[in-house]
Design a protein around this motif. Structure first.
Motif, PDB file in Angstrom:
ATOM      1  N   GLU A  25       0.823  -1.212   0.000  1.00 45.48           N
ATOM      2  CA  GLU A  25       0.000   0.000   0.000  1.00 45.48           C
ATOM      3  C   GLU A  25       0.854   1.258   0.000  1.00 45.48           C
ATOM      4  OE1 GLU A  25      -2.937  -0.152   3.087  1.00 45.48           O
ATOM      5  OE2 GLU A  25      -3.707  -2.067   2.376  1.00 45.48           O
ATOM      6  N   ALA A  26       1.955   1.254   0.755  1.00 43.68           N
ATOM      7  CA  ALA A  26       2.853   2.412   0.772  1.00 43.68           C
ATOM      8  C   ALA A  26       3.514   2.601  -0.586  1.00 43.68           C
ATOM      9  CB  ALA A  26       3.909   2.243   1.858  1.00 43.68           C
ATOM     10  N   THR A  27       3.841   1.521  -1.252  1.00 52.86           N
ATOM     11  CA  THR A  27       4.513   1.601  -2.557  1.00 52.86           C
ATOM     12  C   THR A  27       3.589   2.156  -3.625  1.00 52.86           C
ATOM     13  OG1 THR A  27       5.898  -0.280  -1.965  1.00 52.86           O
ATOM     14  CG2 THR A  27       5.725   0.255  -4.301  1.00 52.86           C
ATOM     15  N   ILE A  28       2.349   1.703  -3.660  1.00 52.87           N
ATOM     16  CA  ILE A  28       1.402   2.146  -4.680  1.00 52.87           C
ATOM     17  C   ILE A  28       1.155   3.651  -4.591  1.00 52.87           C
ATOM     18  CG2 ILE A  28      -1.034   1.955  -5.380  1.00 52.87           C
ATOM     19  CD1 ILE A  28       0.718  -0.313  -6.379  1.00 52.87           C
ATOM     20  N   GLU A  29       1.288   4.235  -3.404  1.00 54.19           N
ATOM     21  CA  GLU A  29       1.067   5.666  -3.221  1.00 54.19           C
ATOM     22  C   GLU A  29       2.194   6.525  -3.782  1.00 54.19           C
ATOM     23  OE1 GLU A  29       0.478   6.243   0.923  1.00 54.19           O
ATOM     24  OE2 GLU A  29      -1.428   5.177   0.952  1.00 54.19           O
ATOM     25  N   CYS A  30       3.347   5.943  -4.085  1.00 54.66           N
ATOM     26  CA  CYS A  30       4.508   6.709  -4.542  1.00 54.66           C
ATOM     27  C   CYS A  30       4.368   7.113  -6.007  1.00 54.66           C
ATOM     28  CB  CYS A  30       5.787   5.897  -4.365  1.00 54.66           C
ATOM     29  SG  CYS A  30       6.242   5.643  -2.656  1.00 54.66           S
ATOM     30  N   TYR A  31       4.793   8.333  -6.316  1.00 54.46           N
ATOM     31  CA  TYR A  31       4.779   8.830  -7.682  1.00 54.46           C
ATOM     32  C   TYR A  31       5.759   8.019  -8.527  1.00 54.46           C
ATOM     33  CZ  TYR A  31       5.338  11.883 -11.685  1.00 54.46           C
ATOM     34  OH  TYR A  31       5.389  12.375 -12.959  1.00 54.46           O
ATOM     35  N   GLY A  32       5.335   7.638  -9.715  1.00 59.69           N
ATOM     36  CA  GLY A  32       6.189   6.903 -10.630  1.00 59.69           C
ATOM     37  C   GLY A  32       5.955   5.410 -10.616  1.00 59.69           C
ATOM     38  N   ILE A  33       5.251   4.906  -9.619  1.00 56.73           N
ATOM     39  CA  ILE A  33       4.958   3.477  -9.546  1.00 56.73           C
ATOM     40  C   ILE A  33       3.640   3.211 -10.257  1.00 56.73           C
ATOM     41  CG2 ILE A  33       4.381   1.556  -8.004  1.00 56.73           C
ATOM     42  CD1 ILE A  33       7.300   2.255  -7.905  1.00 56.73           C
ATOM     43  N   VAL A  34       3.690   2.336 -11.256  1.00 53.25           N
ATOM     44  CA  VAL A  34       2.487   1.960 -11.996  1.00 53.25           C
ATOM     45  C   VAL A  34       1.790   0.808 -11.293  1.00 53.25           C
ATOM     46  CG1 VAL A  34       1.638   1.067 -14.191  1.00 53.25           C
ATOM     47  CG2 VAL A  34       3.461   2.758 -14.161  1.00 53.25           C
ATOM     48  N   GLY A  35       2.567  -0.126 -10.767  1.00 57.10           N
ATOM     49  CA  GLY A  35       1.987  -1.264 -10.071  1.00 57.10           C
ATOM     50  C   GLY A  35       3.059  -2.193  -9.567  1.00 57.10           C
ATOM     51  N   MET A  36       2.609  -3.224  -8.907  1.00 54.70           N
ATOM     52  CA  MET A  36       3.509  -4.256  -8.413  1.00 54.70           C
ATOM     53  C   MET A  36       3.562  -5.365  -9.467  1.00 54.70           C
ATOM     54  SD  MET A  36       4.342  -2.944  -5.534  1.00 54.70           S
ATOM     55  CE  MET A  36       5.128  -4.242  -4.607  1.00 54.70           C
TER      56      MET A  36
END
Length: 120
Positions: A25-36
């Protein structure tokens, strides 16, 4: 596996699935991340973007003695600086785990599995 946190009131066992959920959840909120991304590309298809309900599959939590290590498999948006996005994800995940679970992480390894063109 689980991580044990001790305090003055007793101990708390936090499973790796819960930690992976917090990290995802913390990763998805970051700018530049499209997905896991899935860590098993051959078996699951090449760099398939996982839905929001599945982003824990792109996170591996390892506990070695007293140290905790996290491996993350991500897909980054085209046109962003990969090193900056990775640094931002590492900072956000470390901060979030410290604030929500009181957990200090020794290493956060990011594996970029692909780049996608998106409209930010």
């Amino acid at each position: 596996m689980s991580i044990e946190v001790k305090n003055e009131y007793g101990k708390i066992d936090i499973t790796n699935d819960v930690i992976a959920q917090i990290v995802g959840e913390a990763t998805i909120e970051c700018y530049g991340i499209v997905g896991m991304a899935s860590r098993h590309q051959i078996r699951d298809g090449l760099t398939d973007i996982l839905g929001k309900e599945n982003f824990t599959r792109g996170v591996i939590v390892r506990s070695v003695g007293e140290s905790t290590h996290i491996d993350m498999y991500v897909i980054i948006g085209y046109g962003t600086k990969i090193s900056e996005v990775a640094y931002q994800v590492q900072s956000k995940v470390k901060y979030t785990l410290q604030k929500t679970a009181g957990l200090n992480v020794d290493s956060i390894n990011i594996f970029v599995q692909g780049v996608r063109v998106t409209n930010f």
